[in-house]
Scaffold this motif. Structure first.
Motif, mmCIF file in Angstrom:
data_model
loop_
_atom_site.group_PDB
_atom_site.id
_atom_site.type_symbol
_atom_site.label_atom_id
_atom_site.label_comp_id
_atom_site.label_asym_id
_atom_site.label_seq_id
_atom_site.Cartn_x
_atom_site.Cartn_y
_atom_site.Cartn_z
ATOM 1 N N THR B 18 6.539 -12.505 -3.633
ATOM 2 C CA THR B 18 6.367 -12.519 -5.141
ATOM 3 C C THR B 18 7.528 -11.356 -5.545
ATOM 4 O O THR B 18 8.172 -10.850 -5.497
ATOM 5 C CB THR B 18 4.430 -11.560 -5.097
ATOM 6 O OG1 THR B 18 4.073 -12.908 -4.735
ATOM 7 C CG2 THR B 18 4.429 -11.673 -6.996
ATOM 8 N N ALA B 19 7.501 -11.641 -7.014
ATOM 9 C CA ALA B 19 8.726 -11.164 -8.070
ATOM 10 C C ALA B 19 8.130 -10.729 -9.230
ATOM 11 O O ALA B 19 7.844 -12.308 -9.913
ATOM 12 C CB ALA B 19 9.616 -11.860 -8.218
ATOM 13 N N THR B 20 7.960 -9.806 -9.948
ATOM 14 C CA THR B 20 7.545 -9.900 -11.613
ATOM 15 C C THR B 20 8.579 -9.379 -12.403
ATOM 16 O O THR B 20 9.015 -8.616 -11.864
ATOM 17 C CB THR B 20 6.164 -8.596 -11.423
ATOM 18 O OG1 THR B 20 4.616 -9.118 -11.060
ATOM 19 C CG2 THR B 20 6.333 -8.611 -13.128
ATOM 20 N N LEU B 21 9.331 -10.012 -13.771
ATOM 21 C CA LEU B 21 9.998 -9.377 -14.337
ATOM 22 C C LEU B 21 9.655 -9.000 -15.665
ATOM 23 O O LEU B 21 9.002 -9.802 -15.922
ATOM 24 C CB LEU B 21 11.515 -10.621 -14.386
ATOM 25 C CG LEU B 21 11.295 -11.454 -13.203
ATOM 26 C CD1 LEU B 21 12.410 -12.567 -13.368
ATOM 27 C CD2 LEU B 21 12.779 -10.648 -12.486
ATOM 28 N N LYS B 22 10.394 -8.499 -16.256
ATOM 29 C CA LYS B 22 9.350 -7.344 -17.433
ATOM 30 C C LYS B 22 10.919 -7.999 -18.474
ATOM 31 O O LYS B 22 11.952 -7.725 -18.274
ATOM 32 C CB LYS B 22 9.432 -5.863 -17.357
ATOM 33 C CG LYS B 22 8.525 -6.134 -16.312
ATOM 34 C CD LYS B 22 7.843 -4.397 -15.959
ATOM 35 C CE LYS B 22 6.488 -4.377 -15.208
ATOM 36 N NZ LYS B 22 5.373 -3.179 -14.872
ATOM 37 N N CYS B 23 10.138 -8.056 -19.568
ATOM 38 C CA CYS B 23 10.510 -8.480 -20.923
ATOM 39 C C CYS B 23 10.477 -7.460 -21.554
ATOM 40 O O CYS B 23 9.459 -7.130 -22.467
ATOM 41 C CB CYS B 23 11.093 -9.394 -21.103
ATOM 42 S SG CYS B 23 11.810 -10.064 -22.768
ATOM 43 N N TYR B 24 11.351 -6.126 -23.128
ATOM 44 C CA TYR B 24 11.370 -5.199 -23.841
ATOM 45 C C TYR B 24 12.085 -5.995 -24.566
ATOM 46 O O TYR B 24 12.899 -6.167 -25.204
ATOM 47 C CB TYR B 24 10.962 -4.214 -23.284
ATOM 48 C CG TYR B 24 10.416 -3.628 -22.456
ATOM 49 C CD1 TYR B 24 10.550 -4.031 -21.206
ATOM 50 C CD2 TYR B 24 8.904 -2.384 -22.667
ATOM 51 C CE1 TYR B 24 10.140 -3.657 -20.008
ATOM 52 C CE2 TYR B 24 8.362 -2.870 -22.131
ATOM 53 C CZ TYR B 24 8.489 -2.509 -20.134
ATOM 54 O OH TYR B 24 7.648 -2.349 -19.423
ATOM 55 N N PRO B 25 10.973 -6.465 -26.082
ATOM 56 C CA PRO B 25 11.445 -8.074 -27.515
ATOM 57 C C PRO B 25 12.181 -6.702 -27.947
ATOM 58 O O PRO B 25 11.994 -4.845 -28.145
ATOM 59 C CB PRO B 25 10.584 -8.136 -28.104
ATOM 60 C CG PRO B 25 9.571 -7.435 -27.585
ATOM 61 C CD PRO B 25 9.810 -7.179 -25.896
ATOM 62 N N ILE B 26 13.429 -6.991 -28.801
ATOM 63 C CA ILE B 26 13.979 -5.662 -30.240
ATOM 64 C C ILE B 26 12.437 -6.100 -31.245
ATOM 65 O O ILE B 26 11.867 -5.931 -31.293
ATOM 66 C CB ILE B 26 15.358 -6.896 -30.733
ATOM 67 C CG1 ILE B 26 15.785 -7.482 -30.421
ATOM 68 C CG2 ILE B 26 15.195 -6.306 -32.448
ATOM 69 C CD1 ILE B 26 17.747 -7.919 -30.747
ATOM 70 N N PRO B 27 12.788 -4.380 -31.433
ATOM 71 C CA PRO B 27 11.430 -3.961 -32.571
ATOM 72 C C PRO B 27 11.059 -4.773 -33.225
ATOM 73 O O PRO B 27 12.471 -5.541 -33.944
ATOM 74 C CB PRO B 27 11.944 -2.279 -32.414
ATOM 75 C CG PRO B 27 12.360 -1.981 -31.626
ATOM 76 C CD PRO B 27 13.557 -3.292 -30.918
ATOM 77 N N SER B 74 6.646 -8.607 -22.585
ATOM 78 C CA SER B 74 6.418 -9.687 -21.693
ATOM 79 C C SER B 74 6.908 -9.706 -20.451
ATOM 80 O O SER B 74 7.238 -9.126 -19.788
ATOM 81 C CB SER B 74 7.129 -11.186 -22.355
ATOM 82 O OG SER B 74 6.398 -12.031 -21.607
ATOM 83 N N GLU B 75 6.364 -10.491 -19.294
ATOM 84 C CA GLU B 75 6.160 -10.373 -17.982
ATOM 85 C C GLU B 75 6.095 -11.783 -17.636
ATOM 86 O O GLU B 75 5.548 -12.654 -17.973
ATOM 87 C CB GLU B 75 5.361 -9.406 -17.571
ATOM 88 C CG GLU B 75 5.230 -8.124 -17.666
ATOM 89 C CD GLU B 75 4.542 -6.994 -16.325
ATOM 90 O OE1 GLU B 75 3.640 -7.930 -15.912
ATOM 91 O OE2 GLU B 75 3.995 -5.855 -16.897
ATOM 92 N N LEU B 76 7.119 -11.889 -16.607
ATOM 93 C CA LEU B 76 7.129 -13.496 -15.921
ATOM 94 C C LEU B 76 7.441 -13.592 -14.699
ATOM 95 O O LEU B 76 7.312 -12.238 -13.891
ATOM 96 C CB LEU B 76 8.232 -13.793 -15.722
ATOM 97 C CG LEU B 76 8.669 -15.125 -14.799
ATOM 98 C CD1 LEU B 76 8.424 -16.250 -15.670
ATOM 99 C CD2 LEU B 76 9.911 -15.961 -15.574
#
Lengths: 119, 115
Positions: B18-27, B74-76
């Motif tokens: 299993t893998a979890t990718l994280k994303c932090y958008p532009i403020p 967000s996380e995938l």
């Protein structure tokens, strides 16, 4: 569903020349945006230019301009005074706006055109 | 200017893991998109979230799930990984509506290798 077609897999021009990349799309939607993205060897996706479908005026960004022909569903990118740093993969992309509010759909990309600028 | 942040940048997993990718958008951006780009391919849209609700769904496998949290990151989540899942995964963010331009700004991507 939308489709985006880029008919030129690869193009090569000399530095300082002008080059035009072709893109056609197929959609039954009336409310959408079109974009060109650049992907250099680093693989970062860089937004080059945006065109709203409701605008008749063609978008320009410095050396980059588009020829948007809505009736013909054509959206070409012109790069003037090309530079070595313009060497990259260029993707044309379509985005449909959601009528219900709350954003837009994901981008539909073409297969890309690999542009090589020769010194 | 702040850009989209993705972590990790590189990830190596074995099949069935299993893998979890994280994303932090532009403020201040309210929409997050996930894309998958295989070698020599164009990016394929997976899923998007607007104001923490799923907005659009593309070719996301049932083994994958995603969500957007209260802080807009967000996380995938990817389970039962297959060799074919090896790809570059992009997160993009945008500001919707009349105050935004619907322009999607991409992060640097997470390169996932499944062995």
């Amino acid at each position: 569903a939308q489709t985006v077609t880029q008919s030129q897999p690869e193009m090569s021009v000399q530095e300082a020349e002008t080059v035009t990349l072709s893109c056609t799309y197929d959609t039954s939607e009336n409310n959408y945006y079109l974009f060109w993205y650049k992907q250099p060897p680093s693989r970062q996706m860089i937004l080059v230019i945006r065109q709203e479908a409701y605008k008749q005026q063609n978008a320009t960004e410095n050396r980059f301009s588009v020829n948007f022909q809505k009736a013909a569903k054509s959206f070409s990118l012109k790069i003037s005074d090309s530079q070595l740093g313009d060497t990259a993969m260029y993707f044309c992309a379509f985005m449909k706006l959601q009528y219900s509010g709350g954003g837009a759909d994901g981008l539909t990309f073409g297969k890309g055109t690999h542009l090589i600028i020769q010194p | 200017a702040a850009g989209v942040i993705q972590s990790p940048r590189h990830l190596i997993k074995e099949k069935r893991e299993t893998a979890t990718l994280k994303c932090y958008p532009i403020p201040r951006h309210d929409t997050v998109y996930w894309y998958q780009q295989g070698p020599g391919q164009d990016p394929q849209f997976l899923i998007s979230f607007y104001e923490k609700m799923q907005s659009d769904k593309g070719s996301i496998p049932d083994r994958f799930s995603a969500q957007q949290f209260s802080d807009y990151h967000s996380e995938l989540n990817m389970s039962s990984l297959e060799l074919g899942d090896s790809a570059l995964y992009f997160c993009a963010s945008s500001l919707e509506g009349t105050s935004g331009g619907y322009e999607q700004y991409f992060g640097p991507g997470t390169r996932l290798t499944v062995t």
